[in-house]
Design an enzyme around this catalytic site. Structure first.
Site, PDB file in Angstrom:
ATOM      1  N   CYS A  85      26.453  15.493 106.025  1.00 47.23           N
ATOM      2  CA  CYS A  85      25.559  14.490 105.427  1.00 47.23           C
ATOM      3  C   CYS A  85      24.683  15.143 104.352  1.00 47.23           C
ATOM      4  O   CYS A  85      25.194  15.622 103.347  1.00 47.23           O
ATOM      5  CB  CYS A  85      24.743  13.800 106.516  1.00 47.23           C
ATOM      6  SG  CYS A  85      24.039  12.228 105.963  1.00 47.23           S
ATOM      7  N   HIS A 200      29.101  11.684 109.858  1.00 47.54           N
ATOM      8  CA  HIS A 200      28.612  12.486 110.981  1.00 47.54           C
ATOM      9  C   HIS A 200      29.719  12.622 112.019  1.00 47.54           C
ATOM     10  O   HIS A 200      29.903  11.712 112.825  1.00 47.54           O
ATOM     11  CB  HIS A 200      27.391  11.812 111.618  1.00 47.54           C
ATOM     12  CG  HIS A 200      26.199  11.806 110.728  1.00 47.54           C
ATOM     13  ND1 HIS A 200      25.212  12.748 110.804  1.00 47.54           N
ATOM     14  CD2 HIS A 200      25.849  10.981 109.722  1.00 47.54           C
ATOM     15  CE1 HIS A 200      24.293  12.511 109.890  1.00 47.54           C
ATOM     16  NE2 HIS A 200      24.656  11.437 109.217  1.00 47.54           N
ATOM     17  N   GLU A 202      29.764  14.226 114.696  1.00 46.63           N
ATOM     18  CA  GLU A 202      29.209  14.207 116.063  1.00 46.63           C
ATOM     19  C   GLU A 202      28.814  12.801 116.495  1.00 46.63           C
ATOM     20  O   GLU A 202      28.416  12.584 117.634  1.00 46.63           O
ATOM     21  CB  GLU A 202      28.018  15.165 116.174  1.00 46.63           C
ATOM     22  CG  GLU A 202      26.764  14.799 115.402  1.00 46.63           C
ATOM     23  CD  GLU A 202      26.861  15.040 113.896  1.00 46.63           C
ATOM     24  OE1 GLU A 202      27.863  15.618 113.440  1.00 46.63           O
ATOM     25  OE2 GLU A 202      25.943  14.631 113.179  1.00 46.63           O
TER      26      GLU A 202
END
Lengths: 221, 293
Positions: A85, A200, A202
């Protein structure tokens, strides 16, 4: 069992929640530690540069702590770096976010904002928040081999939250493209052992976790 | 861009609860079990709302958040009783990705600006609980629709965006838990007023209600509770794992009765339905699902 585990530094420059990045590392068996100490970053086996928020403030915080040079040294040592990001954006040369700011300049390129078109009923909503597709530029699946996207399906969804996007100068580094409100942009890139994703991983469910697993295998090399 | 389907879990103490008009809470089970099920069936995000936090002035979900964040890799928004920057820091540290602010923001709008500057706009969701007045205006309420503020909803949404809110979560208290469908007039007015993404909440009782909100109110996300919770209760029965609700009115759960207005549906079913009607949804690959190891 005597082997020493590779350890990845999750770079903390006060700009975001590092919890989910650590949980994802833990989930794939990648030993991580959060640090804002440049010496620890410089000597780590690999680094993850996460981040949300403003580019200018992010870079200011990095420079204040000496983390910019530490990351340059880590990359010069040939160790893997994953930018996520804002972390992806800071790897580039400069951003137009709230005035011009210099980035880490590890990969030549700039960061620009999604253009707003006010008054249009189908107007673009900024930030982009949500799931969007990754499209391989050409030659899928071969072009994702030996990159963090290895094993990810062309067209897979990932979770994005951003108002700005990366424009690397060399189109050859682009790993995937994504289209938001008619704007097609670079959603991940790779140069040598520098990897970066606008989304992202995750927060992107099983497909995103696969990216962490791939990154772990690069760290082990 | 795909529409986000966001299971919303209202939590009281250790339990997942569900009410009507945010009142009359029934205990449904353990929130983590529902959350895991939703993650595995393709939820795009989750919302955890501590529904009694405002009463006590604190959010008590930290442990539940941490347990969830260990095994669930999609964004988690947490709300309820977050009053200060420190409160926000605590839940983000526990594992939340975003926070929803209502009462604190209405009392002190500057907290939106400050929180947005510190944590980034995309971390700050402003939640608005709207109740329609006799004169047709919508006013913002706090404390699960109990406390009137006199603040007009559309102007407040606009102000929240200007102060730095990254998203607006708009709840129709009138519709919440009823199964009558989202309040499209309210939702449309909010999406027209702001440029940031809007999440509709309150009222859907059938899949068609979800389609309507996307087609007629241009929302970015749909918060869904009853439809999903009742579907999971019917099919999954979290009690089967031996972990049952520990407090509250569980009689309805034991009797197996569900609201007749509701036509419960699972996430995959909803996404296939929406997809077949031209609403783009993320249908995840049926591959490995992390979180079981």
């Amino acid at each position: 069992m005597a082997e020493t585990k590779r350890r990845v530094a999750v770079v903390d420059y006060g700009m975001c929640n590092l919890f989910s990045v650590q949980r994802a590392c833990e989930h794939v068996g990648l030993a991580s530690f959060v640090t804002s100490d440049p010496a620890a970053v410089r000597t780590a086996d690999a680094a993850i540069l996460p981040g949300v928020g403003a580019f200018g403030e992010g870079m200011r915080n990095m420079v204040q702590r000496g983390l910019d040079d530490a990351l340059r040294d880590l990359v010069a040592r040939g160790r893997p770096l994953l930018g996520i990001c804002l972390g992806m954006q800071m790897i580039l040369s400069q951003s137009e976010e709230f005035g011009d700011h210099r980035g880490l300049d590890l990969v030549p390129g700039r960061v620009v904002k999604f253009a707003l078109s006010p008054g249009d009923p189908g107007r673009i909503r900024v930030p982009q928040i949500g799931w969007n597709r990754l499209v391989a530029p050409a030659g899928y699946p071969g072009c994702w081999a030996d990159t963090p996207l290895q094993g990810v399906a062309d067209g897979e969804y990932m979770y994005f939250v951003h108002s700005f996007y990366a424009v690397p100068r060399d189109p050859g580094v682009v790993l995937s493209r994504t289209t938001y409100s008619g704007i097609e942009y670079c959603s991940s890139f790779r140069k040598d052992r520098i990897y970066a994703t606008q989304f992202h991983p995750e927060k992107s469910g099983p497909a995103g976790i696969m990216i962490y697993r791939n990154f772990k295998s690069f760290c082990d090399e | 861009m795909t529409i986000r389907l966001i299971p919303r879990l209202d939590i009281k103490g250790p339990n997942l609860v569900k009410g009507i008009h945010l009142e009359g809470l029934r205990v449904l089970g353990r929130p983590e079990e529902f959350a895991r099920h939703y993650y595995e069936s393709g939820a795009d995000e989750l919302i955890y709302m501590d529904v009694v936090a405002s009463l006590y002035g604190r959010n008590s979900l930290h442990e539940i958040i941490t347990r969830t964040a260990r095994e669930i890799f999609i964004p988690l928004t947490v709300g309820g009783g977050l009053r200060t920057i420190d409160d926000i820091t605590q839940v983000l540290r526990a594992g939340a990705d975003k926070v929803a602010l209502n009462t604190a923001a209405l009392r002190n709008p500057d907290i939106i600006r400050e929180a947005s500057r510190i944590f980034g706009a995309s971390t700050i969701v402003v939640a608005i609980e709207a109740i329609k007045q006799l004169d047709g205006r919508y006013l913002a309420f706090t404390d699960n629709g109990r406390q009137e503020t006199g603040v007009e909803v559309i102007g407040w949404a606009r102000q929240a965006e200007e102060l730095g809110a990254g998203e607006i979560l708009i709840t129709s208290v009138d519709r919440e838990g009823t199964g009558l469908g989202y309040d499209l007039e309210l939702t449309r007015a909010v999406t027209a007023a702001v440029s940031v993404p809007v999440i509709a909440h309150g009222g859907p009782g059938r899949m068609e209600h979800l389609r309507q909100a996307v087609a007629e109110a241009q929302v970015g996300g749909l918060a869904v509770s009853s439809l999903l919770h009742y579907d999971f209760l019917k099919k999954g029965r979290p009690g089967a794992s031996g972990v049952g609700p520990e407090e509250g009115n569980v009689d309805f759960l034991k009797s197996g009765r569900l609201d007749s207005r509701m036509e419960p549906a699972g996430l995959l079913q909803i996404k296939r339905f929406l997809g077949s009607r031209g609403v783009p949804c993320r249908l995840p690959n049926e591959g490995e699902v992390p979180g079981r190891g």
